[in-house]
Design an enzyme around this catalytic site. Structure first.
Site, PDB file in Angstrom:
ATOM      1  N   VAL A  63       0.860  -1.191   0.000  1.00  0.00           N
ATOM      2  CA  VAL A  63       0.000   0.000   0.000  1.00  0.00           C
ATOM      3  C   VAL A  63       0.891   1.234   0.000  1.00  0.00           C
ATOM      4  O   VAL A  63       1.764   1.365   0.855  1.00  0.00           O
ATOM      5  CB  VAL A  63      -0.883  -0.009   1.271  1.00  0.00           C
ATOM      6  N   ALA A 108       4.293   4.061   3.180  1.00  0.00           N
ATOM      7  CA  ALA A 108       3.839   2.802   2.575  1.00  0.00           C
ATOM      8  C   ALA A 108       3.780   1.718   3.643  1.00  0.00           C
ATOM      9  O   ALA A 108       4.268   1.916   4.761  1.00  0.00           O
ATOM     10  CB  ALA A 108       4.803   2.362   1.476  1.00  0.00           C
ATOM     11  N   LYS A 109       3.192   0.619   3.346  1.00  0.00           N
ATOM     12  CA  LYS A 109       3.211  -0.562   4.218  1.00  0.00           C
ATOM     13  C   LYS A 109       2.816  -1.760   3.374  1.00  0.00           C
ATOM     14  O   LYS A 109       2.052  -1.620   2.414  1.00  0.00           O
ATOM     15  CB  LYS A 109       2.205  -0.399   5.360  1.00  0.00           C
ATOM     16  N   GLY A 110       3.319  -2.911   3.741  1.00  0.00           N
ATOM     17  CA  GLY A 110       2.959  -4.108   2.991  1.00  0.00           C
ATOM     18  C   GLY A 110       2.866  -5.299   3.911  1.00  0.00           C
ATOM     19  O   GLY A 110       3.128  -5.194   5.114  1.00  0.00           O
ATOM     20  N   ASP A 149       8.810  -5.382   9.874  1.00  0.00           N
ATOM     21  CA  ASP A 149       7.732  -4.981  10.787  1.00  0.00           C
ATOM     22  C   ASP A 149       7.381  -6.222  11.602  1.00  0.00           C
ATOM     23  O   ASP A 149       8.211  -7.135  11.714  1.00  0.00           O
ATOM     24  CB  ASP A 149       6.545  -4.443   9.981  1.00  0.00           C
TER      25      ASP A 149
END
Ligand code: NAD
Length: 419
Positions: A63, A108-110, A149
């Site tokens: 994202v 962002a993050k995934g 993360d």
């Protein structure tokens, strides 16, 4: 702009925080809409061969919220209950965090929906490599730089870096941060978030004219972040009176020994029956009397149900989003200051930025240099947030959000709308 779909609490929290400051800042509807939306959301399916020969297809995401100030940056999370809404909340928060502390990245993050604890090392490696391949079109040193993360670590970053490098045709260390030091990781990265939280607590203690020595500290979640905070604060003369893991916690008002806690957890996998301490639940831990409460586990821990019962004099958000907006309001009325996540736990992304800079320059710094630069950025950021909160007579979260959102809005406005 009411949301049409059902939204989870983390995403609701992120939107509410943005909407609240948008009102205070009198953002135009155009800009507000841009910020509530995402530049790109990629969903990928990840087929891998399991050890028993069967094929399993996992779902993954990346994202990208906003890149007005620079390439996207954000972690990769492996979790069985991961949702796209969680990732949207976390990606948006990354935009604000980078902006607040002046790191030239967007958010962002995934992640992958999986229970990594049930996968073998080989399955985890194949999953990571295929996920990296699937998101390759939208990541890059100047595009989007993933990091570890929850449930991902430096080994997973090494596989991501290797997969990208193999497909790219040459070694590309700057594609991820949080890598092992021998392949371009930065010294100081592992402890950076905990160290940053400690610097921030020191600043808050100074501005509240409290004394460090004997300060009673409660830490929810004694993982990478929480245990580093516990270790550093113990060394500075604070008393760690309670800590926990997902299986519950322990309390001793006279103080717990950090090394003994770590040794016990390593041997038993929990703090249950830790000697000379009372066993407590994670819920009751939050309500203990203390000077500083550090929620360093998961989101949405302090809610409207328990905010009235908090007895800490200061709360420092180690985790992302541990306090809901309703609880925030109650704490504000009760005059319990909260150092918000985008300031308190920014140490991780700051040193990730340092790692990226070192990789790009192929020139590496000593740990002292990394920590000194981290300290400078966090001291400056705390001062800016504190001054604005005094000026606007608002809480630290609102002040931090105003500063962060303003820099993103300024970047959007000066760049203009393409085409
Ligand atoms: P971690 O997995 O190392 O540690 C998490 C700890 O929380 C563990 O002790 C775990 O047992 C405990 N825990 C899990 N669920 C819990 C629950 N429901 N109640 C109480 N404890 C629970 O993770 P970490 O890297 O220390 O990250 C902790 C938090 O900090 C996360 O919210 C993460 O997003 C945030 N954060 C981490 C970094 C970083 O650099 N690691 C940076 C910024 C923010």
């Amino acid at each position: 702009m009411p949301e049409k779909t059902k939204i989870t609490s983390a995403w609701q929290t992120a939107l509410t925080q943005l909407d609240n400051v948008a009102k205070i800042m009198m953002l135009t509807e155009d800009v507000h809409q841009l910020l509530r939306n995402f530049e790109r959301i990629l969903t990928v399916s990840i087929p891998i061969r399991m050890d028993n020969g069967s094929l399993r297809v996992f779902n993954g995401f990346r994202v990208q919220h906003n890149s007005a100030r620079g390439p996207y940056k954000g972690g990769v999370r492996y979790h069985p209950e991961l949702t796209l809404d969680d990732l949207k909340a976390l990606a948006m928060e990354m935009t604000w965090k980078c902006s607040l502390v002046g790191v030239p990245f967007g958010g962002a993050k995934g992640g992958i929906i999986c229970n990594s604890k049930t996968l073998s090392k080989g399955e985890l490696e194949r999953l990571t490599r295929r996920y990296t391949y699937a998101i390759m079109p939208i990541i890059g040193i100047g595009k989007d730089i993933p990091a570890p993360d929850v449930n991902t670590n430096e080994q997973i970053m090494a596989w991501m870096m290797d997969t990208y490098s193999m497909n790219n045709g040459y070694c590309t260390p700057g594609i991820v941060t949080g890598k092992p030091v021998n392949i371009g990781g930065s010294l100081g990265r592992t402890d950076a978030t905990g160290l940053g939280i400690t610097f921030t607590i020191a600043n808050a203690i100074k501005s509240k004219k409290m004394n460090f020595k004997g300060l009673k500290v409660v830490i929810q979640g004694y993982g990478n972040v929480g245990s580093t905070v516990g270790k550093l604060l113990s060394e500075m003369g604070c008393k760690i009176v309670a800590v926990s893991s997902s299986k519950g916690g322990v309390y001793n008002p006279k103080g717990l020994n950090h090394n003994a806690l770590m040794k016990y957890y390593k041997e038993h996998g929990s703090f249950e029956n830790f000697p000379n301490a009372e066993s407590i639940t994670n819920a009751s831990l939050l309500e203990l009397p203390c000077d500083v409460l550090v929620p360093a586990a998961m989101g949405n821990q302090v809610t409207k149900e328990n905010a009235d019962k908090i007895r800490a004099r200061l709360i420092v958000e180690g985790a992302n989003g541990p306090i809901t907006p309703e609880a925030d309001q109650i704490l504000k009325e009760r005059k319990i200051p909260v150092i918000p996540d985008i300031l308190a736990n920014a140490g991780g992304v700051i040193v990730s930025y340092f790692e990226w800079v070192q990789d790009v320059q192929c020139y590496f710094w000593c740990e002292h240099e990394v920590n000194a630069k981290l300290n400078n950025i966090l001291d400056r950021s705390y001062e800016e947030v504190f001054q604005l909160s005094q000026e606007k007579k608002t809480n630290l979260r609102t002040a931090a959000m105003i500063l962060a959102v303003k820099k993103v809005v300024d970047a959007i406005q000066v760049r203009g709308l393409y085409p």
